[in-house]
Design a protein around this motif. Structure first.
Motif, short mmCIF file in Angstrom:
data_model
loop_
_atom_site.label_atom_id
_atom_site.label_comp_id
_atom_site.label_asym_id
_atom_site.label_seq_id
_atom_site.Cartn_x
_atom_site.Cartn_y
_atom_site.Cartn_z
N LYS A 1 0.80 -1.22 0.00
CA LYS A 1 0.00 0.00 0.00
C LYS A 1 0.84 1.27 0.00
O LYS A 1 0.46 2.27 -0.63
CB LYS A 1 -0.94 -0.01 1.21
CG LYS A 1 -1.89 1.17 1.27
CD LYS A 1 -2.89 1.02 2.41
CE LYS A 1 -3.85 2.20 2.45
NZ LYS A 1 -4.85 2.07 3.55
N TYR A 2 1.97 1.26 0.72
CA TYR A 2 2.75 2.48 0.92
C TYR A 2 4.14 2.36 0.29
O TYR A 2 4.92 1.47 0.64
CB TYR A 2 2.90 2.78 2.41
CG TYR A 2 1.59 3.03 3.12
CD1 TYR A 2 0.94 4.26 3.01
CD2 TYR A 2 1.01 2.04 3.92
CE1 TYR A 2 -0.26 4.49 3.68
CE2 TYR A 2 -0.18 2.26 4.59
CZ TYR A 2 -0.82 3.49 4.46
OH TYR A 2 -2.00 3.72 5.12
N VAL A 3 4.45 3.31 -0.57
CA VAL A 3 5.74 3.30 -1.28
C VAL A 3 6.90 3.42 -0.31
O VAL A 3 7.91 2.72 -0.44
CB VAL A 3 5.79 4.43 -2.33
CG1 VAL A 3 7.19 4.53 -2.93
CG2 VAL A 3 4.76 4.20 -3.42
N ASN A 4 6.81 4.31 0.67
CA ASN A 4 7.91 4.52 1.59
C ASN A 4 8.18 3.31 2.46
O ASN A 4 9.33 3.02 2.80
CB ASN A 4 7.66 5.75 2.46
CG ASN A 4 8.00 7.05 1.75
OD1 ASN A 4 8.82 7.07 0.83
ND2 ASN A 4 7.39 8.14 2.17
N ILE A 5 7.13 2.58 2.83
CA ILE A 5 7.33 1.36 3.61
C ILE A 5 8.02 0.30 2.76
O ILE A 5 8.94 -0.40 3.22
CB ILE A 5 5.99 0.84 4.16
CG1 ILE A 5 5.48 1.80 5.24
CG2 ILE A 5 6.12 -0.58 4.72
CD1 ILE A 5 4.14 1.43 5.83
N ARG A 6 7.60 0.20 1.52
CA ARG A 6 8.26 -0.73 0.60
C ARG A 6 9.74 -0.36 0.43
O ARG A 6 10.62 -1.22 0.44
CB ARG A 6 7.53 -0.73 -0.74
CG ARG A 6 8.03 -1.79 -1.71
CD ARG A 6 6.99 -2.06 -2.79
NE ARG A 6 6.64 -0.88 -3.58
CZ ARG A 6 5.46 -0.27 -3.52
NH1 ARG A 6 4.52 -0.68 -2.69
NH2 ARG A 6 5.21 0.78 -4.28
N LYS A 7 10.01 0.94 0.29
CA LYS A 7 11.38 1.42 0.13
C LYS A 7 12.21 1.10 1.38
O LYS A 7 13.36 0.63 1.26
CB LYS A 7 11.35 2.93 -0.10
CG LYS A 7 12.71 3.59 -0.21
CD LYS A 7 12.55 5.10 -0.42
CE LYS A 7 13.91 5.81 -0.42
NZ LYS A 7 13.73 7.29 -0.57
N ALA A 8 11.65 1.31 2.56
CA ALA A 8 12.38 1.04 3.80
C ALA A 8 12.68 -0.44 3.96
O ALA A 8 13.79 -0.82 4.35
CB ALA A 8 11.58 1.56 4.99
N PHE A 9 11.72 -1.30 3.63
CA PHE A 9 11.95 -2.74 3.76
C PHE A 9 12.96 -3.24 2.73
O PHE A 9 13.68 -4.20 3.00
CB PHE A 9 10.64 -3.51 3.63
CG PHE A 9 9.93 -3.74 4.94
CD1 PHE A 9 10.59 -4.33 6.00
CD2 PHE A 9 8.60 -3.38 5.10
CE1 PHE A 9 9.94 -4.55 7.21
CE2 PHE A 9 7.95 -3.60 6.30
CZ PHE A 9 8.62 -4.19 7.36
N GLU A 10 13.00 -2.63 1.56
CA GLU A 10 13.99 -3.02 0.56
C GLU A 10 15.41 -2.81 1.09
O GLU A 10 16.31 -3.60 0.83
CB GLU A 10 13.79 -2.21 -0.73
CG GLU A 10 12.67 -2.71 -1.61
CD GLU A 10 12.88 -4.13 -2.10
OE1 GLU A 10 14.01 -4.45 -2.54
OE2 GLU A 10 11.94 -4.94 -2.03
N ILE A 11 15.59 -1.74 1.86
CA ILE A 11 16.90 -1.50 2.48
C ILE A 11 17.10 -2.44 3.66
O ILE A 11 18.15 -3.07 3.81
CB ILE A 11 17.01 -0.04 2.96
CG1 ILE A 11 16.81 0.93 1.80
CG2 ILE A 11 18.38 0.21 3.62
CD1 ILE A 11 16.60 2.38 2.23
N TYR A 12 16.07 -2.56 4.47
CA TYR A 12 16.19 -3.29 5.73
C TYR A 12 16.50 -4.77 5.54
O TYR A 12 17.20 -5.37 6.36
CB TYR A 12 14.89 -3.14 6.54
CG TYR A 12 14.98 -3.72 7.93
CD1 TYR A 12 15.56 -2.99 8.96
CD2 TYR A 12 14.53 -5.01 8.20
CE1 TYR A 12 15.67 -3.52 10.24
CE2 TYR A 12 14.64 -5.55 9.47
CZ TYR A 12 15.20 -4.81 10.48
OH TYR A 12 15.32 -5.34 11.75
N LYS A 13 15.99 -5.37 4.48
CA LYS A 13 16.19 -6.81 4.32
C LYS A 13 17.59 -7.19 3.85
O LYS A 13 17.91 -8.38 3.77
CB LYS A 13 15.13 -7.38 3.37
CG LYS A 13 15.26 -6.96 1.93
CD LYS A 13 14.08 -7.52 1.12
CE LYS A 13 14.13 -7.14 -0.33
NZ LYS A 13 12.96 -7.65 -1.09
#
Length: 206
Positions: free
Chosen positions: A113-125
């Motif tokens: 749903k949220y682009v910024n959450i997707r962006k943060a998880f892409e870094i976090y993983k």
């Protein structure tokens, strides 16, 4: 979504009704990669560890009860320390509810749903997060909430300042940014970002 352990293959098995429309093992494999990509970040945030899930083979259950394995890479479906709020069954036994990481399904949906959450998880993983990775996650959260996290009571002002000063010292060069008197360790920085990250996610609705 079901993850089960099968001793015959010594691996975790990912089962999903989304596989039913697939016409061949290649389709199942690529769909499983899509599911695993969405799971890696939330699972890491929930249960810790630094090993991503890997998919290596598709196991087809034939009409006569036999199975056929199609190998795609090294290893099997491998999970970090398995303590998630998902349905777990051992050798097709009764499902067992696991209490930790109850938020994982919600976090997977929030990514969509949220682009910024997707962006943060892409870094976090990523494995072996460094100061640059942690600061990038922090900046993504700050951009999304349009303020400093401490103003939302997600941390204290002193901890947040310690983090940003220490991170900038290691990100931009020791001569440009001086370390604070009591610099934050990388481990404490990871814990801080984990805490802020989770509270950010808790503030969102699906």
């Amino acid at each position: 979504l079901t993850i089960s352990f099968n001793s015959d293959y010594d691996c975790f098995i990912l089962q999903s009704n989304s596989f039913e429309s697939m016409e061949n093992p290649d389709g199942v494999y690529h769909k499983s990669l899509e599911i695993v990509a969405a799971l890696n970040g939330p699972i890491k945030l929930a249960v810790g560890g630094d090993s991503p899930i890997r998919v290596a083979e598709v196991i087809e259950l034939k009409d006569d009860g036999t199975t056929q394995a199609y190998i795609y890479g090294s290893g099997n479906i491998i999970l970090p320390p398995l303590e998630m709020d998902m349905t777990i069954s051992i050798n097709n036994g009764p499902p067992v509810e696991i209490s930790q990481a109850a938020s994982v399904p919600k976090w997977v949906e929030l990514q969509r749903k949220y682009v910024n959450i997707r962006k943060a998880f892409e870094i976090y993983k990523k494995q072996n997060l460094d100061w640059g990775d942690l600061y990038s996650i922090y900046e993504t959260i700050q951009e999304d909430i349009r303020t400093e996290p401490y103003k939302n009571d997600w941390t204290t002002k002193s901890k947040e300042n310690n983090f940003t000063q220490t991170a900038n010292h290691y990100r931009h060069g020791k001569s440009k940014f001086k370390l604070p008197d009591n610099p934050m360790t990388l481990e404490n920085a990871k814990n801080l970002i984990d805490n802020i990250f989770q509270q950010w996610l808790d503030s969102k609705t699906i």
